[in-house]
Scaffold this motif. Structure first.
Motif, PDB file in Angstrom:
ATOM      1  N   LEU A  45       0.727  -1.252   0.041  1.00  0.00           N
ATOM      2  CA  LEU A  45      -0.056   0.029   0.044  1.00  0.00           C
ATOM      3  C   LEU A  45       0.686   1.318   0.072  1.00  0.00           C
ATOM      4  CD1 LEU A  45      -2.869  -1.246   2.561  1.00  0.00           C
ATOM      5  CD2 LEU A  45      -2.950  -1.269   0.231  1.00  0.00           C
ATOM      6  N   GLY A  46       2.077   1.024  -0.084  1.00  0.00           N
ATOM      7  CA  GLY A  46       2.860   2.256   0.126  1.00  0.00           C
ATOM      8  C   GLY A  46       3.108   2.697   1.578  1.00  0.00           C
ATOM      9  N   GLY A  47       3.728   2.216   2.385  1.00  0.00           N
ATOM     10  CA  GLY A  47       3.629   2.375   3.680  1.00  0.00           C
ATOM     11  C   GLY A  47       3.202   1.319   4.604  1.00  0.00           C
ATOM     12  N   ALA A  48       2.562   0.346   3.991  1.00  0.00           N
ATOM     13  CA  ALA A  48       1.767  -0.764   4.797  1.00  0.00           C
ATOM     14  C   ALA A  48       1.828  -2.033   3.811  1.00  0.00           C
ATOM     15  CB  ALA A  48       0.571  -0.388   5.413  1.00  0.00           C
ATOM     16  N   THR A  49       1.609  -3.200   4.426  1.00  0.00           N
ATOM     17  CA  THR A  49       1.369  -4.287   3.451  1.00  0.00           C
ATOM     18  C   THR A  49       0.021  -4.721   3.921  1.00  0.00           C
ATOM     19  OG1 THR A  49       3.805  -4.523   3.448  1.00  0.00           O
ATOM     20  CG2 THR A  49       2.067  -6.546   3.096  1.00  0.00           C
ATOM     21  N   TRP A  50      -0.831  -5.176   2.908  1.00  0.00           N
ATOM     22  CA  TRP A  50      -2.162  -5.780   3.147  1.00  0.00           C
ATOM     23  C   TRP A  50      -2.200  -7.080   2.512  1.00  0.00           C
ATOM     24  CZ3 TRP A  50      -6.836  -3.764   0.009  1.00  0.00           C
ATOM     25  CH2 TRP A  50      -8.027  -4.431   0.358  1.00  0.00           C
ATOM     26  N   THR A  51      -2.558  -8.087   3.782  1.00  0.00           N
ATOM     27  CA  THR A  51      -2.612  -9.558   3.079  1.00  0.00           C
ATOM     28  C   THR A  51      -4.255  -9.678   3.047  1.00  0.00           C
ATOM     29  OG1 THR A  51      -0.691 -10.149   3.695  1.00  0.00           O
ATOM     30  CG2 THR A  51      -2.135 -11.839   3.579  1.00  0.00           C
ATOM     31  N   LEU A  52      -4.688 -10.341   2.250  1.00  0.00           N
ATOM     32  CA  LEU A  52      -6.192 -10.653   2.084  1.00  0.00           C
ATOM     33  C   LEU A  52      -6.270 -12.053   1.803  1.00  0.00           C
ATOM     34  CD1 LEU A  52      -9.166  -9.341   2.116  1.00  0.00           C
ATOM     35  CD2 LEU A  52      -8.698  -8.982  -0.396  1.00  0.00           C
ATOM     36  N   PHE A  74      -4.221   3.179   7.349  1.00  0.00           N
ATOM     37  CA  PHE A  74      -4.371   2.322   6.024  1.00  0.00           C
ATOM     38  C   PHE A  74      -5.303   1.062   6.436  1.00  0.00           C
ATOM     39  CE2 PHE A  74      -0.125   3.722   4.509  1.00  0.00           C
ATOM     40  CZ  PHE A  74      -0.449   4.041   3.321  1.00  0.00           C
ATOM     41  N   SER A  75      -5.450   0.729   7.859  1.00  0.00           N
ATOM     42  CA  SER A  75      -6.593  -0.214   8.042  1.00  0.00           C
ATOM     43  C   SER A  75      -7.990   0.433   7.974  1.00  0.00           C
ATOM     44  CB  SER A  75      -6.431  -0.528   9.619  1.00  0.00           C
ATOM     45  OG  SER A  75      -6.520   0.412  10.544  1.00  0.00           O
TER      46      SER A  75
END
Length: 96
Positions: free
Chosen positions: A45-52, A74-75
């Protein structure tokens, strides 16, 4: 690294992962897919990582960021995106 985990109950979890995978393939706002597999998607996300992940009747989410403030930001963005996408199914994210 600070982490937030959440979920949304849905019978169509795999479908949401697939749709988001297609959406992030266009790298909106600089976001890009780090890995994609059936039922799983990891996005920078550009500053955070999101796993789905699609797990049976549940959509599982994990957001990681170095900074707790960035993590909260980001959340909130992830929640907004998923709930907007799933508005017809009345999808709601529950953070733990």
């Amino acid at each position: 690294m600070p982490v937030m985990e959440g979920y949304a109950d849905t019978e169509r979890a795999a479908r949401y992962v697939e749709r988001l995978g297609g959406h992030f393939g266009h790298q909106p706002g600089g976001m890009k897919v780090l890995s994609k597999a059936p039922g799983e998607l990891v996005v920078d996300l550009g500053g955070a990582t999101w796993t789905l992940r699609a797990v049976q009747t549940r959509l599982e989410l994990r957001v990681e960021a170095e900074d707790p403030g960035v993590l909260r930001q980001f959340s909130a963005r992830v929640t907004e995106r998923i709930e907007k996408l799933g508005r017809r199914d009345n999808l709601k994210i529950h953070w733990q």
